[in-house]
Structures are given as C-alpha cells and as structure tokens.
Design a protein around this motif. Structure first.
Motif, PDB file in Angstrom:
ATOM      1  N   MET A 175      63.808  71.432  -1.563  1.00  0.00           N
ATOM      2  CA  MET A 175      62.510  70.568  -1.846  1.00  0.00           C
ATOM      3  C   MET A 175      61.108  70.303  -0.580  1.00  0.00           C
ATOM      4  O   MET A 175      60.690  71.021  -0.811  1.00  0.00           O
ATOM      5  CB  MET A 175      62.885  68.928  -2.539  1.00  0.00           C
ATOM      6  N   LYS A 176      61.877  70.584   0.440  1.00  0.00           N
ATOM      7  CA  LYS A 176      61.020  70.450   2.465  1.00  0.00           C
ATOM      8  C   LYS A 176      60.490  71.452   2.098  1.00  0.00           C
ATOM      9  O   LYS A 176      59.173  72.018   2.536  1.00  0.00           O
ATOM     10  CB  LYS A 176      61.036  69.923   3.041  1.00  0.00           C
ATOM     11  N   LYS A 177      61.009  72.547   2.104  1.00  0.00           N
ATOM     12  CA  LYS A 177      60.888  73.698   2.242  1.00  0.00           C
ATOM     13  C   LYS A 177      60.189  74.130   2.009  1.00  0.00           C
ATOM     14  O   LYS A 177      59.340  75.340   1.486  1.00  0.00           O
ATOM     15  CB  LYS A 177      62.789  74.952   2.165  1.00  0.00           C
ATOM     16  N   ALA A 178      60.467  74.280   0.236  1.00  0.00           N
ATOM     17  CA  ALA A 178      59.701  74.699  -0.874  1.00  0.00           C
ATOM     18  C   ALA A 178      58.104  73.656  -0.177  1.00  0.00           C
ATOM     19  O   ALA A 178      57.529  74.734  -1.012  1.00  0.00           O
ATOM     20  CB  ALA A 178      60.534  74.226  -2.100  1.00  0.00           C
ATOM     21  N   ILE A 179      57.949  72.836  -0.568  1.00  0.00           N
ATOM     22  CA  ILE A 179      57.163  72.911  -0.256  1.00  0.00           C
ATOM     23  C   ILE A 179      56.212  73.017   1.039  1.00  0.00           C
ATOM     24  O   ILE A 179      54.954  72.950   1.185  1.00  0.00           O
ATOM     25  CB  ILE A 179      56.896  70.712   0.295  1.00  0.00           C
ATOM     26  N   GLU A 180      56.758  73.059   2.068  1.00  0.00           N
ATOM     27  CA  GLU A 180      56.153  73.409   2.740  1.00  0.00           C
ATOM     28  C   GLU A 180      55.895  75.010   2.836  1.00  0.00           C
ATOM     29  O   GLU A 180      55.170  75.645   2.962  1.00  0.00           O
ATOM     30  CB  GLU A 180      57.944  74.004   3.914  1.00  0.00           C
ATOM     31  N   LEU A 181      56.784  75.773   1.690  1.00  0.00           N
ATOM     32  CA  LEU A 181      56.098  77.129   1.511  1.00  0.00           C
ATOM     33  C   LEU A 181      54.684  77.326   0.944  1.00  0.00           C
ATOM     34  O   LEU A 181      53.860  78.396   0.995  1.00  0.00           O
ATOM     35  CB  LEU A 181      57.145  78.296   0.647  1.00  0.00           C
ATOM     36  N   THR A 182      54.199  76.716  -0.276  1.00  0.00           N
ATOM     37  CA  THR A 182      53.800  75.775  -0.746  1.00  0.00           C
ATOM     38  C   THR A 182      52.196  75.538  -0.219  1.00  0.00           C
ATOM     39  O   THR A 182      51.234  76.603  -0.226  1.00  0.00           O
ATOM     40  CB  THR A 182      53.694  74.941  -2.151  1.00  0.00           C
TER      41      THR A 182
END
Length: 218
Positions: free
Chosen positions: A145-152
């Motif tokens: 989830m944290k990696k997804a937020i970084e990409l967003t």
C-alpha cells in the motif's frame, strides 16, 4: 446504517462520463449490456495471455465502447501499450478479427484503437493490479500500500485512499485495512474521484482491493 454508492456513478454527468455510449430499445438493453461486458472480458483476457513481461500489471485503465448502427468503436486506454505491441506486432489486427468472429458482427464493422495514458499510476485500475501482483508475491500488505501511494504521488494527484479486505497475510479472521494520503472528499460531487474495486485470488483466500483517487476539483 451507512448508505453506500459507487463514487463514479454518483458523479455521472458532472465530472464523470459513461464508458459505454449507445442507445437501445428497452427490450434490447440487457443484451447490449451483456455484449459490452463480454467484449471487455475478452480484451482483458487477450492482453493477459499475450503480455511479453513477467509483470502482472496489464495496464488497462478502461475500455470505452461506442456503438452505431453499422459500427462498434472500441477505445482501449492503456498505461503501457508497448506491452501488447512488442509482444505481437500484429496483435491489434488479430484481436480485431477475433472479436469480429466471436460476436458475429457481420452487419457492423468493428474498430479498435489504443490510447496511451500519460500517468499510468494515477489510475486506480492499474494501481490495483500493481497491489494485487505484490500480494500474490507475498509482499507485506502495508509495504504494498505504501509503495502504491508513492507511485501515485509521482502522478501529481491530490489524494488517495487504499483499502484491502479479507484474510490479509493469511490470518484466520478476515479484517479491513486502509490507508489515506491527502484529501479524498467522497461527498463532494464537483470533486473528480476515480474509483475501482478489484478482486485478487491469493493462496490463502480472496482479497478485495478498493482504491479512491482524488484527481481534481474542489
């Protein structure tokens, strides 16, 4: 008791538009709706089978279908169109021919076009596929989830909320975990919210992923 509504359906006609554009008689409406769903499923399965990459991200953001009396126009919005083009140079022609045969569109011509999305990870469907791939590879759900937020954040969005439900990390009791970054005003109709609900099958059960992305608006 909370009243729930799909964020995209809630904003149709204001900041969101329909993904299917056609008219039909009331008695033929259900047939047209089922045909649209079959076309979308066929295209997604075709892309998944013919991807020239080990990544689980297909990169399909959405599929728009426009129907006329003599034409079916399909527009595939992809984040990574090279995945399909490099794997099969004549892939689009083959897909178009197969769809024409599958749906017996003798009296209607069928055209397919691919449109590239500039910021793929600003789309919830592509982001959900990324998280699903991480969870299948047994990556910690928090890390995914944290990696997804970084990409967003690299896609310059105003806010994002990610929710995962089910037997997370193989626990016996199902639970819901979520994380939010920035603003996600779900009750503001003028705020453009992209939303998706995605199901991922893992070795320890089925997990549900929901993503809300605040793109623009007040």
């Amino acid at each position: 008791m909370g009243q729930k509504i799909n964020p995209i359906g809630f904003r149709l006609g204001t900041t969101q538009g329909h993904h299917s554009l056609w008219f039909a008689q009331p008695k033929n409406y259900s047939e047209g709706l089922q045909e649209d769903q079959k076309i979308r499923n066929y295209i997604k399965n075709y892309v998944q089978k013919n991807m020239k990459t080990s990544s689980s991200v297909e990169g399909i953001a959405r599929i728009e279908i426009q129907k006329r009396i003599d034409l079916i126009q399909i527009i595939i919005y992809m984040g990574f169109p090279k995945i399909l083009i490099e794997s099969r140079p004549r892939g689009m022609e083959e897909l178009q021919m197969n769809l024409q045969k599958e749906f017996n569109s003798v009296n209607r011509k069928l055209n397919i076009a691919i449109t590239r999305i500039e910021k793929p990870y600003g789309n919830p469907n592509i982001l959900a596929e990324f998280i699903a791939g991480q969870l299948k590879n047994r990556v910690s759900f928090r890390k995914a989830m944290k990696k997804a937020i970084e990409l967003t954040e690299q896609a310059d969005t105003k806010g994002i909320q990610v929710q995962i439900a089910g037997r997370i990390d193989g626990k016996e009791i199902a639970r819901v975990e979520w994380i939010r970054e920035g603003r996600v005003p779900l009750q503001t109709i003028r705020a453009k919210i992209d939303y998706c609900s995605y199901t991922v099958r893992t070795i320890y059960g089925v997990l549900g992923i929901k993503i809300w992305i605040f793109v623009e608006g007040e």
